[in-house]
Design an enzyme around this catalytic site. Structure first.
Site, short mmCIF file in Angstrom:
data_model
loop_
_atom_site.label_atom_id
_atom_site.label_comp_id
_atom_site.label_asym_id
_atom_site.label_seq_id
_atom_site.Cartn_x
_atom_site.Cartn_y
_atom_site.Cartn_z
CG PHE A 105 -74.96 37.19 9.77
CD1 PHE A 105 -74.53 38.37 8.85
CD2 PHE A 105 -75.89 37.04 9.77
CE1 PHE A 105 -75.57 38.34 7.84
CE2 PHE A 105 -77.15 36.68 8.44
CZ PHE A 105 -76.77 37.48 7.86
CE LYS B 97 -74.13 33.11 21.48
NZ LYS B 97 -73.99 33.04 19.57
CD GLU C 87 -73.40 30.90 15.47
OE1 GLU C 87 -73.80 32.34 16.17
OE2 GLU C 87 -73.87 30.08 16.06
NE ARG C 88 -74.10 32.28 11.13
CZ ARG C 88 -75.79 32.99 10.17
NH1 ARG C 88 -75.82 32.48 9.32
NH2 ARG C 88 -76.25 33.54 11.21
CB SER D 164 -83.85 33.67 12.23
OG SER D 164 -83.94 32.74 13.21
CB CYS E 197 -84.06 43.32 10.65
SG CYS E 197 -84.05 44.82 11.71
CD GLU F 193 -86.11 38.24 7.66
OE1 GLU F 193 -85.55 37.10 8.26
OE2 GLU F 193 -85.39 39.22 8.10
P1 NAD Z 1 -79.77 34.03 14.06
O1 NAD Z 1 -81.58 33.34 14.71
O2 NAD Z 1 -79.56 32.28 12.73
O3 NAD Z 1 -79.00 33.76 15.20
C1 NAD Z 1 -79.36 35.47 16.00
C2 NAD Z 1 -77.99 34.67 16.92
O4 NAD Z 1 -79.22 33.58 18.17
C3 NAD Z 1 -76.85 33.65 17.35
O5 NAD Z 1 -76.35 35.21 17.98
C4 NAD Z 1 -77.16 32.26 17.65
O6 NAD Z 1 -75.78 32.16 17.53
C5 NAD Z 1 -78.26 32.40 18.41
N1 NAD Z 1 -78.73 31.30 18.87
C6 NAD Z 1 -78.78 30.49 17.58
N2 NAD Z 1 -79.64 28.93 18.33
C7 NAD Z 1 -80.08 29.51 19.31
C8 NAD Z 1 -81.08 29.15 20.38
N3 NAD Z 1 -81.74 28.17 20.08
N4 NAD Z 1 -81.73 29.89 21.73
C9 NAD Z 1 -80.14 30.72 21.52
N5 NAD Z 1 -79.89 31.94 20.63
C10 NAD Z 1 -79.62 31.15 19.29
O7 NAD Z 1 -79.65 35.43 13.25
P2 NAD Z 1 -79.80 35.75 11.90
O8 NAD Z 1 -79.33 35.02 11.11
O9 NAD Z 1 -77.92 35.68 12.53
O10 NAD Z 1 -79.13 36.78 11.59
C11 NAD Z 1 -80.73 37.11 10.46
C12 NAD Z 1 -81.64 37.54 11.30
O11 NAD Z 1 -81.93 37.96 12.09
C13 NAD Z 1 -83.45 37.69 10.21
O12 NAD Z 1 -84.20 36.63 10.75
C14 NAD Z 1 -83.43 38.95 10.56
O13 NAD Z 1 -84.38 39.45 10.15
C15 NAD Z 1 -82.59 39.18 12.03
N6 NAD Z 1 -82.78 40.46 12.85
C16 NAD Z 1 -83.78 41.33 13.08
C17 NAD Z 1 -83.89 42.71 13.79
C18 NAD Z 1 -84.67 43.80 14.47
O14 NAD Z 1 -84.73 44.55 15.06
N7 NAD Z 1 -85.83 42.71 14.38
C19 NAD Z 1 -82.32 43.09 13.40
C20 NAD Z 1 -81.27 42.59 13.48
C21 NAD Z 1 -81.41 41.38 12.43
#
Ligand code: NAD
Length: 499
Positions: A149, A173, A176-177, A226, A281, A384
């Site tokens: 998100f 994909k 969703e937020r 995450s 991140c 985090e």
């Molecule tokens: P999230 O892991 O909750 O969701 C990310 C995506 O994964 C969403 O599209 C979600 O629908 C999808 N998802 C959820 N469950 C899944 C599953 N079981 N299988 C496959 N996909 C699934 O993360 P968030 O809260 O949207 O984003 C924040 C996180 O992203 C933080 O931990 C942040 O550090 C990380 N982030 C990392 C980077 C990087 O480059 N390392 C960049 C931006 C954000």
């Protein structure tokens, strides 16, 4: 109530599953849209359309593909204001930050305009008698992307830019937020001349994300989110024979040496720690001053700066420093972690838990927090937090500070503030972290370098954007060619060197 859609075969594709998710305005806490959660039939429609469109796109010469991206870049510039507005409204970040989100994505699109150069193979003339050898970089076919998100424009563009430039079709994909901006980007790509079906956007939650990762037609998966989900997606993608790059969470340390310019370091910590409410991140969440005198002097400088921060909705003007966090769940989680810090003995110098904004009482706001005397065993250090919470961990000397950044399970970004070239050089060489800043708090590499962390911040070996993105999005085929006039021997049964 606005009802969102999927984007399949060049146009809006209506919801079919009957399942919807709520999209909030984080500043007010109100639901502002419903996003459809795709079912298997919608995913199949997206895959079938992409399979039909991809061969034609791959056969389009790379320069023509690049021209589509060139036009896309122009249209993003044209639509910067509505894109930023939609992004801020769904995410909560300030308009300046939303423009930065779009701009950082746009820079990767600009880099991808040079893709023809990066897609060139290698050639060896006369590798053997009458024999030439060459390698080609061919697209993978269908590439899937799953995005978080917190950068609704930048990360989709980081993923689909190189994938499309290399001749793949891409199925996105998004979170969703925050689904609106990815849908707007997809429409702009079609306006730019991208053939229908080459970029599909399917909205949904973990159910459809998992189905996408497992789908046999998908050749590769780019994931950002995450760490637990990144690890899971990587394992599932590998188990089903796919190439995967999965980027996870972070805990970025900034080391402040006694010789650093402390005003500069304090300013840097404010922007890097609290900007975008800490939902980056690459946010700095741990400050590591070296020596008690440095720590005391740093805290003295941080307090007035933090107290002066203006927290509010993006619509309150350009002087707002940061907005709400993404959801009530995120808000509650941050408050819970702050309480755990207090319970485990850290000193809460600035407490933002009771921050309230008149007129926005239901918004997901969290005030800025500052912890001192944080130690590595505490939950607020290990996890985090993804909120406006800065932890100060006091280090006795440089080696202890270096060990903190190196030993943490995450290794996305880190920075050192010092005037000493030897220390900075030693830090850059030895720290076990993927992206390092020297007097630069958020060292996000530019589009033509690659972005990626180490340790549990990443699963997979090729980074985002830069040359790595083209390695990820293509596979190499090597041809050994000999023309009939070059064949002088009869039957050969041995596997002999060419030379
Ligand atoms: P999230 O892991 O909750 O969701 C990310 C995506 O994964 C969403 O599209 C979600 O629908 C999808 N998802 C959820 N469950 C899944 C599953 N079981 N299988 C496959 N996909 C699934 O993360 P968030 O809260 O949207 O984003 C924040 C996180 O992203 C933080 O931990 C942040 O550090 C990380 N982030 C990392 C980077 C990087 O480059 N390392 C960049 C931006 C954000």
């Amino acid at each position: 109530m606005q009802e969102l859609f999927h984007f399949i075969n060049g146009r809006a594709h209506p919801a079919a599953s009957g399942r919807f998710g709520d999209v909030f305005n984080p500043a007010t806490g109100a639901v502002q849209a419903h996003v459809p959660l795709a079912d298997a039939a919608t995913l199949d429609a997206a895959i079938t359309g992409a399979q039909a469109a991809q061969p034609g796109w791959a056969a389009t010469n790379p320069q023509r593909r690049a021209r589509v991206l060139m036009e896309f870049a122009r249209l993003i510039d044209r639509d910067m204001a509505p894109l930023a507005e939609a992004l801020s409204r769904e995410h909560g970040k300030t308009l300046a930050d939303a423009r930065g989100d779009i701009q950082r994505g746009l820079e990767v699109i600009e880099f991808c305009i040079g893709a023809p150069h990066l897609l060139k193979g290698e050639y060896t003339d006369s590798a053997g008698p009458g024999i030439d050898m060459y390698s080609m970089r061919q697209p993978l076919g269908l590439v899937a992307g799953i995005t978080p998100f917190n950068f609704p424009a930048m990360i989709p563009m980081w993923q689909f830019g190189p994938a499309l430039a290399a001749g793949n079709a891409f199925i996105l994909k998004p979170s969703e937020r925050a689904p609106s901006v990815p849908l707007m980007l997809a429409a702009l790509l079609v306006e730019s001349g991208l053939p229908a079906g080459v970029l599909q956007v399917i909205n949904g939650d973990h159910t459809i994300a998992e189905a996408l990762v497992e789908h046999p037609a998908i050749a590769a998966v780019s994931f950002v989110g995450s760490t637990p989900i990144a690890a899971h997606v990587y394992a599932r993608a590998a188990a089903t024979g796919k190439r995967a790059q999965c980027f996870g969470g972070a805990k970025n340390h900034m080391i402040i040496m006694p010789d650093a310019d402390l005003d500069q370091a304090a300013d840097a910590l404010i922007g890097a720690g609290y900007g975008a409410a800490g939902e980056r991140c690459m946010a700095v969440s741990v400050a590591v001053p070296v020596g008690a005198a440095t720590a005391d002097a740093l805290i003295t400088r941080l307090i007035p700066r933090i107290e002066a921060l203006k927290v509010g909705p993006y619509s309150a003007g350009e002087d707002v420093d940061f907005g709400p966090v993404i959801s009530a769940t995120a808000q509650a989680n941050i408050r819970r972690l702050v309480q755990s810090g207090v319970d485990q003995g850290a000193k809460l110098v600035i407490d933002g838990r009771n921050f309230r904004l008149q007129g926005y009482e239901d918004g997901f706001f969290v005030g800025p927090h500052l912890f001192d005397h944080v130690t590595p065993d505490m939950e607020i250090y290990r996890q985090e937090i993804f909120g406006p919470v800065l932890s100060v961990v006091r280090a006795a000397n440089y080696e202890d500070a270096l060990a903190l950044a190196t030993d943490h399970e995450y290794g996305n970004g880190t920075a050192i503030f010092t005037r000493d070239g030897d220390t900075a050089r030693d830090f850059a060489a030895r720290v076990s972290v993927g992206m390092v800043g020297i007097n630069v708090p958020i060292p996000v590499p530019l589009a033509y370098h690659s972005f990626g962390g180490w340790k549990r911040s990443v699963f997979g070996d090729l980074n985002q954007h830069g040359p790595d993105a083209f390695r990820f999005n293509t596979r190499t085929k090597t041809v050994t060619a000999r023309w009939p006039s070059g064949i002088r021997s009869g039957q050969e049964f041995n596997f002999r060197p060419l030379g």
